[in-house]
Write a protein that holds these residues in place. Structure first.
Motif, PDB file in Angstrom:
ATOM      1  N   ARG A 108      -3.412   3.234   0.020  1.00  0.00           N
ATOM      2  CA  ARG A 108      -4.142   2.667  -1.113  1.00  0.00           C
ATOM      3  C   ARG A 108      -3.284   1.610  -1.781  1.00  0.00           C
ATOM      4  O   ARG A 108      -2.065   1.752  -1.870  1.00  0.00           O
ATOM      5  CB  ARG A 108      -4.483   3.770  -2.119  1.00  0.00           C
ATOM      6  N   GLU A 113       0.834  -1.190   0.000  1.00  0.00           N
ATOM      7  CA  GLU A 113       0.000   0.000   0.000  1.00  0.00           C
ATOM      8  C   GLU A 113       0.874   1.246   0.000  1.00  0.00           C
ATOM      9  O   GLU A 113       1.879   1.309   0.723  1.00  0.00           O
ATOM     10  CB  GLU A 113      -0.921   0.028   1.224  1.00  0.00           C
ATOM     11  N   ARG A 116      -3.434  -0.103  -7.613  1.00  0.00           N
ATOM     12  CA  ARG A 116      -4.575   0.720  -7.998  1.00  0.00           C
ATOM     13  C   ARG A 116      -4.170   2.134  -8.420  1.00  0.00           C
ATOM     14  O   ARG A 116      -5.003   2.903  -8.890  1.00  0.00           O
ATOM     15  CB  ARG A 116      -5.589   0.793  -6.852  1.00  0.00           C
ATOM     16  N   HIS A 117      -2.891   2.465  -8.257  1.00  0.00           N
ATOM     17  CA  HIS A 117      -2.403   3.777  -8.665  1.00  0.00           C
ATOM     18  C   HIS A 117      -2.070   3.766 -10.154  1.00  0.00           C
ATOM     19  O   HIS A 117      -1.352   2.884 -10.636  1.00  0.00           O
ATOM     20  CB  HIS A 117      -1.145   4.157  -7.876  1.00  0.00           C
TER      21      HIS A 117
END
Length: 264
Positions: A65, A61, A69-70
């Protein structure tokens, strides 16, 4: 608040485990040093933390996040990476190499700050006098300092560096890590792979010792860098002594060549 966290990370390459169940975190205002013998998994772990190496298991992460997902552009605005090997073969000038660190901010309001960021980074990395030199013509140490300037110019909250001091002389080793520490004190989070254990003891807030792909210890340098642990991990007797208030890690050597074991 955690800036970057790996949980249960494992990496298999051609069926061989390189990392196994690794947990590591770094917070804003903290410098974490990854140390360990050759093949311990330090560079692989840094690659996982940067998003350049996909873990076979576990998760990472960034800013709370999932790393995966970035988007690539967003990732480049959150973390900057200095690799151990410099991959530039073309004849870019040093100032152009440093300016590459500003590319994630193209067409954003931050782009108005490019000139200041580049000049500041070159000054802090002590490469201003190299501005017009071609990158491939530089010495290994000069290339490392120029790459460090590029990392600084990117101005991200997380910094990841793989053996940035390996090609540097003593003065520039100290200077680079002092700049990195000041950047961390200003609020950044940094993870740096180091082979010099005395440098890790002097500059890191926490040290993570890796061996055979696993975390053997993680904590403040005084708690982690012990003679017994390091002697076991490195397979060579090591003394840890205090000098001028700092820990110094010293390999135990034979007193004379006659006492040294014969190479096989």
């Amino acid at each position: 608040m955690t800036a970057l966290a790996a949980r249960g990370v494992g990496v298999l390459i051609e069926g061989t485990p390189i990392l196994d169940g690794v947990d590591v975190t770094v917070r804003p205002g903290e410098l974490l040093a990854l140390v360990g013998p050759n093949g311990a998994g330090k560079s692989t772990l840094l690659g996982v933390l940067s998003g350049d190496v996909a873990p076979s298991s576990g998760s990472v992460e960034l800013g709370g996040r999932a790393l995966a997902r970035h988007a690539a552009r967003d990732l480049a605005r959150l973390r900057a990476v200095q690799l151990q090997k410099q991959g530039l073969a073309f004849g870019f000038r040093v100032q152009d190499v440093v300016r590459m660190g500003r590319s994630p901010w193209h067409r954003t309001p931050q782009a108005d700050d490019d000139d200041r960021a580049v000049a500041s980074a070159m000054d802090r990395a002590e490469v201003t006098e190299l501005a017009e030199r071609l990158f491939p013509t530089l010495s290994g140490g000069e290339q490392a300092r120029s790459s460090f300037a590029r990392l600084l110019a990117q101005e991200t909250p997380v910094l990841l560096l793989d053996e940035p001091t390996a090609a540097l002389d003593i003065r520039h080793q100290e200077a680079l890590l002092e700049v990195l520490r000041r950047t961390v004190r200003a609020g950044a989070a940094a993870v740096v792979v180091l082979h010099d254990l005395s440098l890790a003891a002097a500059y890191a807030d926490r040290v993570c010792v890796l061996a055979e792909g696993r975390v053997r210890a993680d904590g403040p340098p005084a708690d982690v860098l012990t003679g017994d642990l390091l002697s076991e991990v490195y397979g060579h007797p090591v003394d840890v002594v205090e000098h001028a208030g700092r820990l110094v890690v010293v390999p135990v050597r034979a007193r004379s060549l006659e006492e040294a074991p014969c190479p096989r």
